[in-house]
Design an enzyme around this catalytic site. Structure first.
Site, PDB file in Angstrom:
ATOM      1  N   GLN A  78      -5.556   0.463   5.219  1.00 45.28           N
ATOM      2  CA  GLN A  78      -4.486   0.105   4.281  1.00 45.28           C
ATOM      3  C   GLN A  78      -4.702  -1.336   3.821  1.00 45.28           C
ATOM      4  O   GLN A  78      -4.595  -2.281   4.607  1.00 45.28           O
ATOM      5  CB  GLN A  78      -3.114   0.241   4.943  1.00 45.28           C
ATOM      6  CG  GLN A  78      -1.977   0.031   3.960  1.00 45.28           C
ATOM      7  CD  GLN A  78      -0.626   0.096   4.648  1.00 45.28           C
ATOM      8  OE1 GLN A  78      -0.238  -0.851   5.320  1.00 45.28           O
ATOM      9  NE2 GLN A  78       0.074   1.202   4.491  1.00 45.28           N
ATOM     10  N   HIS A 155      -1.744  -0.871  -0.734  1.00 47.46           N
ATOM     11  CA  HIS A 155      -0.336  -1.012  -0.352  1.00 47.46           C
ATOM     12  C   HIS A 155       0.472  -1.533  -1.540  1.00 47.46           C
ATOM     13  O   HIS A 155       0.546  -2.732  -1.784  1.00 47.46           O
ATOM     14  CB  HIS A 155      -0.227  -1.967   0.833  1.00 47.46           C
ATOM     15  CG  HIS A 155       1.023  -1.802   1.642  1.00 47.46           C
ATOM     16  ND1 HIS A 155       2.136  -1.151   1.155  1.00 47.46           N
ATOM     17  CD2 HIS A 155       1.340  -2.199   2.906  1.00 47.46           C
ATOM     18  CE1 HIS A 155       3.083  -1.168   2.092  1.00 47.46           C
ATOM     19  NE2 HIS A 155       2.622  -1.796   3.153  1.00 47.46           N
ATOM     20  N   ALA A 157       3.768  -0.786  -1.791  1.00 45.59           N
ATOM     21  CA  ALA A 157       5.099  -0.420  -1.307  1.00 45.59           C
ATOM     22  C   ALA A 157       5.709  -1.582  -0.532  1.00 45.59           C
ATOM     23  O   ALA A 157       5.061  -2.591  -0.264  1.00 45.59           O
ATOM     24  CB  ALA A 157       5.015   0.818  -0.411  1.00 45.59           C
ATOM     25  N   TYR A 160       5.344  -5.868  -0.945  1.00 42.42           N
ATOM     26  CA  TYR A 160       4.145  -6.690  -0.982  1.00 42.42           C
ATOM     27  C   TYR A 160       3.637  -6.801  -2.429  1.00 42.42           C
ATOM     28  O   TYR A 160       4.240  -6.261  -3.349  1.00 42.42           O
ATOM     29  CB  TYR A 160       3.107  -6.132  -0.011  1.00 42.42           C
ATOM     30  CG  TYR A 160       3.627  -6.151   1.406  1.00 42.42           C
ATOM     31  CD1 TYR A 160       3.814  -7.364   2.071  1.00 42.42           C
ATOM     32  CD2 TYR A 160       4.004  -4.980   2.066  1.00 42.42           C
ATOM     33  CE1 TYR A 160       4.343  -7.407   3.361  1.00 42.42           C
ATOM     34  CE2 TYR A 160       4.527  -5.015   3.356  1.00 42.42           C
ATOM     35  CZ  TYR A 160       4.692  -6.224   3.992  1.00 42.42           C
ATOM     36  OH  TYR A 160       5.218  -6.258   5.255  1.00 42.42           O
ATOM     37  N   ARG A 208       0.097   3.611  -1.773  1.00 44.27           N
ATOM     38  CA  ARG A 208       1.409   3.791  -1.135  1.00 44.27           C
ATOM     39  C   ARG A 208       2.466   3.148  -2.022  1.00 44.27           C
ATOM     40  O   ARG A 208       2.291   2.015  -2.482  1.00 44.27           O
ATOM     41  CB  ARG A 208       1.401   3.139   0.247  1.00 44.27           C
ATOM     42  CG  ARG A 208       2.715   3.190   1.022  1.00 44.27           C
ATOM     43  CD  ARG A 208       2.504   2.547   2.395  1.00 44.27           C
ATOM     44  NE  ARG A 208       3.732   2.313   3.143  1.00 44.27           N
ATOM     45  CZ  ARG A 208       4.201   3.115   4.087  1.00 44.27           C
ATOM     46  NH1 ARG A 208       3.550   4.232   4.382  1.00 44.27           N
ATOM     47  NH2 ARG A 208       5.306   2.825   4.750  1.00 44.27           N
TER      48      ARG A 208
END
Length: 350
Positions: A78, A155, A157, A160, A208
């Site tokens: 991730q 990432h 989501a 961030y 994500r």
């Protein structure tokens, strides 16, 4: 999930290899790592967070991917740029952070991850900053392939950097990256496209996505489902092989009392052949089955996996599931405990 157990310079350890392999041994076929930082400029967000920036990082992660593959599992890195949600790492608490706009996040940093006090107001990312961040994601993804990962998950989501672009709260830019949903999703989509172009054809690239942020669990896109339609179609068209949605309760309506859940919206709006993965309070077999019946192709577990690293095996055997003791496992620091290791720990050369 943010176990802050790498070396000071961001190398994964034998201890982490044992930790991840344990989930594959317990029946999990698809593993996603904790957030891995992607450049040495602004991306790192936590104390002892692992990276995928240097050759040493690649070497460290190779022992992790080998351990997981030896147990028959697949593992994805991730890739995370912390953006404004930075715990003040490296050690200077006044270190400058970047975000789409100069908006201070709500709440305070988390001592379990090395932070203390309120988040600072970030600097609005310049074009050069965005180029550096994009190149960091690309380099980290190619390093992940070299380290033996089966794919990467970008990432976007939980507040961030990439997620901050989707947010009208954190993104107040007046250039091509701010404004309407099709503009707010442009930079995350550019990153996905760049990563997909730079990695092998059989290397999976996922993303994500959430509405909520670590610093604002109640945040919602003001355009509601219309924003979701634009985001999911654009991200999948840019090259995302899967979209991994996460909300606090994956099976509950996200857009109005009778609207679809975030996962159901992803199923509706992603392009053909894009896999949808759902996450969010799916730790009971009933909830897990429900989200699959609602159209998700795959589901992931967070806290339930921490409490039950053999969750699939237990459920298949009809065994009782344990509850997470958050205080014992994640406080005062979220480091990996001795009782979480799959085998007896071997010496690590730090």
């Amino acid at each position: 999930m943010t176990r802050v157990s790498a070396t000071d310079d961001g190398r994964a350890t034998d201890r982490m290899a044992q930790y991840y392999a344990k989930f594959a041994t317990g029946g999990f076929s698809f593993l996603v790592t904790e957030g891995v930082y992607t450049d040495d400029a602004y991306s790192k967000g936590y104390l002892n967070q692992p990276g995928l920036v240097t050759d040493g990082h690649v070497d460290g992660w190779t022992q992790v991917t080998d351990a997981v593959h030896d147990e028959g599992g697949a593992i994805f890195a991730q890739l995370m740029h912390s953006g404004a949600q930075n715990q003040g790492i490296p050690r200077d608490a006044d270190r400058e952070t970047i975000a789409p706009s100069a908006v201070q996040p709500e709440g305070e940093k988390n001592p379990a991850y090395g932070g203390d006090g309120p988040y600072p107001e970030p600097k609005e990312a310049t074009r050069d900053d965005l180029d550096t961040a994009r190149e960091g994601f690309v380099t980290a993804a190619t390093n992940a392939a070299d380290a033996g990962f089966d794919g990467v998950e970008l990432h976007a989501a939980n507040g961030y950097l990439l997620n901050e672009f989707l947010s009208t709260k954190m993104n107040r830019r007046d250039d091509e990256y701010g404004g309407a949903p099709d503009a707010r999703v442009r930079y995350p989509a550019e990153v996905i496209e760049a990563v997909a172009d730079a990695t092998p054809d059989d290397f999976v690239v996922g993303v994500r996505v959430s509405q909520s942020m670590v610093t604002d669990y109640g945040y919602e896109w003001p355009e509601g489902e219309a924003a979701a339609a634009v985001f999911f179609e654009t991200l999948s068209s840019a090259g995302a092989d899967y979209v991994h949605t996460t909300e606090r309760y994956a099976t509950e309506p996200t857009f109005g009392d009778d609207g679809p859940s975030l996962a159901e919206a992803a199923v509706e709006y992603v392009t053909d052949d894009t896999v949808v993965i759902a996450n969010g309070n799916l730790g009971t077999p009933e909830a897990a089955r429900q989200v699959l019946e609602d159209g998700a192709d795959l589901l992931t577990l967070g806290t339930s996996a921490l409490a039950n690293p053999d969750w699939p095996t237990r459920v298949a055997a009809g065994e009782e599931l344990a509850e997470l003791d958050r205080t014992a496992m994640l406080e005062p620091e979220a480091t990996i405990g001795d009782d979480e290791l799959s085998v007896h720990e071997s010496p690590v050369d730090d």
